[in-house]
Design an enzyme around this catalytic site. Structure first.
Site, PDB file in Angstrom:
ATOM      1  N   GLU A 117    -124.733 -20.106  76.852  1.00 23.59           N
ATOM      2  CA  GLU A 117    -123.382 -20.142  77.409  1.00 23.59           C
ATOM      3  C   GLU A 117    -122.520 -21.114  76.623  1.00 23.59           C
ATOM      4  OE1 GLU A 117    -120.859 -21.570  81.319  1.00 23.59           O
ATOM      5  OE2 GLU A 117    -122.988 -21.107  81.593  1.00 23.59           O
ATOM      6  N   GLY A 118    -121.380 -20.631  76.139  1.00 26.35           N
ATOM      7  CA  GLY A 118    -120.468 -21.482  75.401  1.00 26.35           C
ATOM      8  C   GLY A 118    -119.668 -22.387  76.317  1.00 26.35           C
ATOM      9  N   ALA A 119    -118.811 -23.207  75.706  1.00 27.22           N
ATOM     10  CA  ALA A 119    -117.932 -24.105  76.455  1.00 27.22           C
ATOM     11  C   ALA A 119    -116.501 -23.596  76.311  1.00 27.22           C
ATOM     12  CB  ALA A 119    -118.045 -25.527  75.926  1.00 27.22           C
ATOM     13  N   LYS A 131    -118.011 -17.667  83.119  1.00 26.55           N
ATOM     14  CA  LYS A 131    -119.138 -17.541  82.188  1.00 26.55           C
ATOM     15  C   LYS A 131    -120.466 -17.919  82.829  1.00 26.55           C
ATOM     16  CE  LYS A 131    -117.729 -20.379  79.072  1.00 26.55           C
ATOM     17  NZ  LYS A 131    -116.564 -20.850  79.856  1.00 26.55           N
ATOM     18  N   ILE A 153    -121.463 -17.826  86.006  1.00 19.55           N
ATOM     19  CA  ILE A 153    -121.937 -16.791  86.917  1.00 19.55           C
ATOM     20  C   ILE A 153    -122.405 -15.569  86.135  1.00 19.55           C
ATOM     21  CG2 ILE A 153    -121.171 -15.110  88.650  1.00 19.55           C
ATOM     22  CD1 ILE A 153    -119.521 -17.305  89.916  1.00 19.55           C
ATOM     23  N   LYS A 159    -126.959 -24.187  77.731  1.00 17.75           N
ATOM     24  CA  LYS A 159    -125.535 -24.547  77.703  1.00 17.75           C
ATOM     25  C   LYS A 159    -125.277 -25.197  76.360  1.00 17.75           C
ATOM     26  CE  LYS A 159    -121.342 -25.179  79.254  1.00 17.75           C
ATOM     27  NZ  LYS A 159    -120.432 -24.082  79.599  1.00 17.75           N
ATOM     28  N   ASP A 191    -123.579 -26.404  84.836  1.00 22.34           N
ATOM     29  CA  ASP A 191    -123.671 -24.966  84.586  1.00 22.34           C
ATOM     30  C   ASP A 191    -125.129 -24.508  84.588  1.00 22.34           C
ATOM     31  OD1 ASP A 191    -120.923 -24.810  84.396  1.00 22.34           O
ATOM     32  OD2 ASP A 191    -120.909 -25.120  82.246  1.00 22.34           O
TER      33      ASP A 191
END
Length: 227
Positions: free
Chosen positions: A115-117, A15, A17, A38, A50
């Protein structure tokens, strides 16, 4: 444009990248301002690894304290799902802070890539999954998958979760890891393209090139992604 969730079919699927390369595309090819967030960072203390990868790809300087607060509104020390990491740290995950930070960034940039976790159905709390939080926020989704054995199953289950919630799917990103089994990888791409065409007609699929140099990652083609 607006706010878009970048989630995956599993943890470690790429995710970060994908988010970074999509941000490069928005900035360099669409010539629009873009920022990454994030949603929840676990396994870190006071920083987000991230987000550091995103900035490395985008060649941006270290954030100010205010930028960090908006781009990483929830950081927990234990490397686990958010609900467990919050419990271990003895802190409550502030969902309103995440939503409000994304909305504030949306007022400053053309595009916010959140971006999720972990995977799409990772629990944020014991009663709320990531996919349901994004649906409630009204965020569309870009899903990241790959070619390892089992990813077709994970991808189809994730897309079924998207369809059942009537979420907007903006695209599917196939992360081209170093080749493990080219036969499986080729078959996975072909199957997922057919699955998208039948179940999500018009939704594009992009294939990320393998990144060998994080300081010179190159560019990916996200033509057709409506951002």
């Amino acid at each position: 444009m607006g706010i878009v969730l970048i989630s995956g079919v599993d943890t470690g699927i790429g995710k970060s990248i994908a988010t970074a390369m999509l941000a490069r595309f928005v900035e360099n090819k669409l010539h629009r301002s873009v920022v990454t967030q994030k949603m929840v960072q676990t396994g870190n203390n006071g920083f987000s690894e991230d987000l550091e990868l995103h900035r490395r790809f985008l060649k941006r300087p270290a954030p100010t304290a205010e930028e960090m607060r908006l781009q990483a509104p929830a950081i927990f020390t234990y490397p686990s799902s958010p609900h467990l990491a919050a419990e271990i740290d003895g802190r409550k995950l502030d969902l309103n802070a995440i939503k409000n930070a994304a909305e504030k960034l949306s007022g400053q940039y053309d595009c916010v890539l959140v971006e999720g976790a972990g995977g799409l159905c990772v629990p944020l709390t014991r009663k709320l999954l990531t996919v349901d939080f994004a649906r409630d926020c009204g965020w569309p989704l870009i899903l990241v998958t790959g070619g390892k054995l089992g990813s077709i199953n994970h991808t189809v289950l994730s897309l079924e979760a998207v369809k059942s919630r009537k979420m907007v799917l903006k695209g599917l990103i196939y992360n081209n890891f170093p080749s493990l089994d080219p036969v499986i990888e080729k078959g996975t791409v072909e199957y997922l393209k057919d699955y998208l065409a039948e179940n999500f007609p018009g939704v594009p699929m992009a294939i990320l090139p393998e990144v060998k140099d994080f300081d010179d990652p190159g560019d990916a083609d996200f033509t057709g992604f409506e951002l």
